[in-house]
Design a protein around this motif. Structure first.
Motif, short mmCIF file in Angstrom:
data_model
loop_
_atom_site.label_atom_id
_atom_site.label_comp_id
_atom_site.label_asym_id
_atom_site.label_seq_id
_atom_site.Cartn_x
_atom_site.Cartn_y
_atom_site.Cartn_z
N GLY A 1 -25.01 -82.72 15.31
CA GLY A 1 -25.49 -82.92 16.66
C GLY A 1 -24.83 -81.96 17.64
N SER A 2 -25.26 -82.03 18.89
CA SER A 2 -24.70 -81.16 19.91
C SER A 2 -23.40 -81.72 20.45
CB SER A 2 -25.71 -81.01 21.07
OG SER A 2 -26.92 -80.47 20.60
N PRO A 3 -22.48 -80.87 20.91
CA PRO A 3 -21.20 -81.34 21.50
C PRO A 3 -21.46 -81.85 22.92
CG PRO A 3 -21.33 -78.95 21.60
CD PRO A 3 -22.55 -79.40 20.85
N GLU A 4 -22.02 -83.04 23.04
CA GLU A 4 -22.54 -83.53 24.32
C GLU A 4 -21.50 -84.22 25.19
OE1 GLU A 4 -27.05 -84.72 23.06
OE2 GLU A 4 -25.40 -85.84 22.16
N LEU A 5 -20.29 -84.43 24.67
CA LEU A 5 -19.24 -85.09 25.44
C LEU A 5 -18.07 -84.13 25.62
CD1 LEU A 5 -20.97 -87.52 24.55
CD2 LEU A 5 -18.85 -88.82 24.25
N ALA A 6 -17.53 -84.09 26.83
CA ALA A 6 -16.36 -83.26 27.10
C ALA A 6 -15.49 -83.93 28.16
CB ALA A 6 -16.77 -81.87 27.56
N GLU A 7 -14.20 -83.80 27.98
CA GLU A 7 -13.24 -84.31 28.95
C GLU A 7 -12.91 -83.20 29.95
OE1 GLU A 7 -11.93 -87.32 29.05
OE2 GLU A 7 -12.17 -88.19 27.03
#
Length: 331
Positions: free
Chosen positions: A295-301
């Motif tokens: 999947g796509s890297p859809e979460l980031a801090e």
């Protein structure tokens, strides 16, 4: 023996002309950037913030260039290009680098994995007598809140999460920490709303602060599973309309871009910037990426510094005021 330049003065003139032209050409391709700090006793923090802002504005111009390259307009950009030809070598996060420089030390507070956050200027918080922390989104993990409490004797933490009933075990199992920790099963939203029988209470940040009698928050942590788009838009605009600085010094935020198109993300991000928020740290949520292989890297801090107003992270004046309240004036 006379030199070539002495025997042929025209060569000297030509050489001087070429040197001057080279200097002017190089100068025209360089962005002026002054790195000058105030003398001792002045507000050197504001100087550093000003320099960081000039660097950040340069990054904004580079972002416009990246959009033109892969767009050429925002509506033509795919947030996470598919792995097929032709394949543009970027992801959405490339357009939003954490390009601002924190004027203090940066360190991770809490777990090294999921739950920990990067904080700018923990040393400023330690000495503040009326340190206020808000943490929205607990989900059974409170290593961030526990370390903030354990490293200070003056910070109070207010935690909110309607999906759980208490802090995580890192705080809940420590009576010493619980004395300065306050939990309510409320959610953060753009408007105040209560569900049936007064359940699922939702409050704006202004309402939560009013309930607690607070006018300012030093550190605000928010992890609300994609509701940050609606919630922060409403919050920020309410202050921007009145031309008022945001009521917090820095923001630790997990961004969830599920089903978000690039123009929507860009518009929202520019609202954060217009309100005075500058990203100084980022990292992808690798736990989410690992559990969603393919999947796509859809979460980031992201961690943001608020450069508007007069908070302790951007002003020695405010820091000294807080220090004098705690320790008294220097002799």
């Amino acid at each position: 023996m006379p030199s070539v330049l002495q025997r042929h003065p025209r060569y000297a003139l030509l050489s001087a002309f070429l040197l001057l032209a080279t200097f002017l050409l190089l100068a025209s391709h360089q962005t002026p950037m002054t790195y000058i700090y105030s003398a001792e006793g002045a507000d050197w923090v504001k100087d550093r913030v000003a320099i960081s802002e000039r660097i950040y504005q340069k990054t904004l111009m580079e972002r416009e260039g990246l959009i033109r390259k892969f767009g050429p307009t925002p509506d033509k950009i795919t947030s996470f290009p598919p792995d097929e030809e032709p394949w543009p070598p970027y992801t959405l996060w490339d357009f939003f680098p954490a390009a601002f420089n924190c004027p203090h030390e940066i360190e991770r507070i809490g777990a090294l994995g999921d739950g920990g956050k990067w904080v700018c200027g923990m040393s400023r918080v330690v000495t503040k007598p009326d340190c206020i922390i808000y943490s929205v989104g607990i989900n059974h993990e409170s290593s961030f809140e526990a370390e903030l409490l354990s490293r200070t004797d003056n910070c109070q933490v207010w935690g909110y999460d309607f999906s759980v009933h208490e802090f995580g075990p890192e705080v809940q199992d420590s009576p010493a920490l619980l004395r300065r920790a306050h939990f309510k099963p409320y959610g953060l939203a753009g408007t105040n709303a209560h569900g049936p029988e007064d359940t699922n209470k939702m409050y704006t940040l202004q309402s939560l602060m009013a309930l607690n009698g607070h006018s300012h928050i030093d550190i605000l942590k928010v992890d609300i599973e994609s509701w940050e788009f609606e919630t922060l838009t409403t919050l920020l605009r309410s202050y921007m309309v009145e031309d008022q600085p945001l009521p917090f010094g820095q923001l630790q935020l997990e961004i969830h871009v599920w089903d978000k198109k690039f123009p929507e993300m860009l518009k929202w991000w520019e609202t954060l910037e217009d309100a005075g928020l500058r990203p100084f740290w980022t990292e992808p949520n690798l736990v989410y990426a690992n559990y969603n292989r393919g999947g796509s890297p859809e979460l980031a801090e992201y961690s943001f510094l608020n450069i508007r107003g007069n908070n302790i992270f951007i002003s020695n004046e405010e820091f000294e005021r807080a220090r004098k309240v705690r320790h008294g004036p220097r002799e």
